[in-house]
Write an enzyme that holds these catalytic residues in place. Sequence first.
Site, PDB file in Angstrom:
ATOM      1  N   LYS A 144     -12.947  -1.016   7.350  1.00  0.00           N
ATOM      2  CA  LYS A 144     -12.356  -2.002   8.262  1.00  0.00           C
ATOM      3  C   LYS A 144     -12.850  -1.769   9.698  1.00  0.00           C
ATOM      4  O   LYS A 144     -13.380  -2.667  10.323  1.00  0.00           O
ATOM      5  CB  LYS A 144     -10.835  -1.934   8.185  1.00  0.00           C
ATOM      6  CG  LYS A 144     -10.336  -2.170   6.745  1.00  0.00           C
ATOM      7  CD  LYS A 144      -8.867  -1.924   6.631  1.00  0.00           C
ATOM      8  CE  LYS A 144      -8.406  -1.649   5.221  1.00  0.00           C
ATOM      9  NZ  LYS A 144      -8.669  -2.709   4.257  1.00  0.00           N
TER      10      LYS A 144
ATOM     11  N   ASP B 298      -1.416   7.031   6.561  1.00  0.00           N
ATOM     12  CA  ASP B 298      -2.488   6.168   6.082  1.00  0.00           C
ATOM     13  C   ASP B 298      -2.819   5.236   7.247  1.00  0.00           C
ATOM     14  O   ASP B 298      -2.003   4.403   7.637  1.00  0.00           O
ATOM     15  CB  ASP B 298      -1.999   5.378   4.862  1.00  0.00           C
ATOM     16  CG  ASP B 298      -3.052   4.394   4.348  1.00  0.00           C
ATOM     17  OD1 ASP B 298      -4.085   4.204   5.018  1.00  0.00           O
ATOM     18  OD2 ASP B 298      -2.820   3.797   3.278  1.00  0.00           O
TER      19      ASP B 298
ATOM     20  N   TRP C 176       0.822  -1.214   0.000  1.00  0.00           N
ATOM     21  CA  TRP C 176       0.000   0.000   0.000  1.00  0.00           C
ATOM     22  C   TRP C 176       0.849   1.253   0.000  1.00  0.00           C
ATOM     23  O   TRP C 176       0.516   2.247  -0.635  1.00  0.00           O
ATOM     24  CB  TRP C 176      -0.999  -0.003   1.164  1.00  0.00           C
ATOM     25  CG  TRP C 176      -2.073  -1.013   0.945  1.00  0.00           C
ATOM     26  CD1 TRP C 176      -2.314  -2.141   1.676  1.00  0.00           C
ATOM     27  CD2 TRP C 176      -3.053  -1.016  -0.117  1.00  0.00           C
ATOM     28  NE1 TRP C 176      -3.370  -2.842   1.139  1.00  0.00           N
ATOM     29  CE2 TRP C 176      -3.846  -2.176   0.046  1.00  0.00           C
ATOM     30  CE3 TRP C 176      -3.333  -0.164  -1.183  1.00  0.00           C
ATOM     31  CZ2 TRP C 176      -4.896  -2.496  -0.820  1.00  0.00           C
ATOM     32  CZ3 TRP C 176      -4.382  -0.472  -2.041  1.00  0.00           C
ATOM     33  CH2 TRP C 176      -5.146  -1.625  -1.848  1.00  0.00           C
TER      34      TRP C 176
HETATM   35  N1  PMP Z   1      -4.138   1.695   2.481  1.00  0.00           N
HETATM   36  C1  PMP Z   1      -4.213   0.600   3.236  1.00  0.00           C
HETATM   37  C2  PMP Z   1      -3.295   0.459   4.409  1.00  0.00           C
HETATM   38  C3  PMP Z   1      -5.165  -0.384   2.942  1.00  0.00           C
HETATM   39  O1  PMP Z   1      -5.257  -1.475   3.711  1.00  0.00           O
HETATM   40  C4  PMP Z   1      -6.035  -0.207   1.854  1.00  0.00           C
HETATM   41  C5  PMP Z   1      -7.115  -1.200   1.495  1.00  0.00           C
HETATM   42  N2  PMP Z   1      -7.115  -2.388   2.062  1.00  0.00           N
HETATM   43  C6  PMP Z   1      -5.890   0.939   1.070  1.00  0.00           C
HETATM   44  C7  PMP Z   1      -4.944   1.881   1.426  1.00  0.00           C
HETATM   45  C8  PMP Z   1      -6.777   1.177  -0.118  1.00  0.00           C
HETATM   46  O2  PMP Z   1      -8.023   1.488   0.324  1.00  0.00           O
HETATM   47  P1  PMP Z   1      -9.304   1.647  -0.598  1.00  0.00           P
HETATM   48  O3  PMP Z   1      -9.637   0.292  -1.103  1.00  0.00           O
HETATM   49  O4  PMP Z   1     -10.294   2.208   0.359  1.00  0.00           O
HETATM   50  O5  PMP Z   1      -8.958   2.586  -1.694  1.00  0.00           O
END
Ligand code: PMP
Length: 356
Positions: free
Chosen positions: A190, A166, A100
Amino acid sequence: MSTYTYSAGPGMLPKEVMQEIQQHLLSFEHEGVSIIETSHRSESFQHVVDALEARLRRLMYIPESYALLWLQGGATLQFSMLPMNLRNRNRFAYIDTGIWSKKALEDARHFGEVNVIHPIIDETGGMSFEPSLAQDVDYLHVTLNNTIEGTRFTNIPDVDVPVIADASSNILAERIDVERFGMIYAGAQKNIGPAGLTVVIIRRDLIQSMELPSYLHYASHVDTLFNTPSTFSMYVAERVLKWVEDQGGVEAMERLNREKSERVYSFLEQSHVFTPLVSGERRSLTNIPFTTGDRDRDRNFQQFAREHGLLELGGHRSVGGLRASLYNAMPLEGAERLVDVMRAFEEETNVSHQNI
Ligand code: PMP
């Protein structure tokens, strides 16, 4: 037999909250009119927004010097909105802690130069970084909890630039000292509520006037609903946050999450079949990756677990293996059930080995 889902997101929500929503779905403020049919400009929806904001501020100790923005586009849209809005020098620093964070820094490259910083792992297995590497940049970006790799920062040293976090997979799951950050963002799916909602907690003085398309400009969203937000998700989020407050707040959630992850990890540590993929202090409280060391056996375990009512134990599609996500709504019994089922699988595997 109750069913549990260990999905990394959308994750489990509290049963009580879902029952309450089910009960009230057809009558929000007026008999026969659902929240889904209610205008985001109505007084009754404004009460939801106000309560949601007040609860998040209380739970995370967010002062008025920070604005709360309720956006769409997931955490992923923040990967580009962030550099778009906070650039001055057009140089950013990102700590590369996994998939991520890499996605976040790749998007930032559209808007300037990215200094990639590698994390430091200390002797206890804690995760940190060298602060002197984050200089002469508009901000430093950290992914507080790495959902796929199952790791978390244990120490964030002070730096001279705003730190942007994040917190998609650990918001409300553990204490975050908001005032150490310039901005914190998280997808809701989550620990906050249904998918389709993203929260941005941003220090007001970082919001600058920029030439940007209106939705993409943070300033458009300050203290107002700029366009139609994800109304149903916000409604559910408000109820989930009430539930978190009733449970004793983030402190109680963190205690519970520590207990759940310790239960699972202490089993994995002594198992003859399963191995944890992360060691030391940087182990995430919410995402636990593990494996049997064999792809087919990992798949067999997922099937075995499904037959016992335990769902979504596969690792992320980019890494495979196994992963259990234990977000706030997962009760302690969910962690205990997982351990029981792993133990049963282990016994079955040992028996079949002895028979060969
Ligand atoms: N950052 C992290 C740490 C994540 O776990 C996730 C999704 N699991 C995201 C960003 C992306 O999120 P989204 O699917 O809401 O765009």
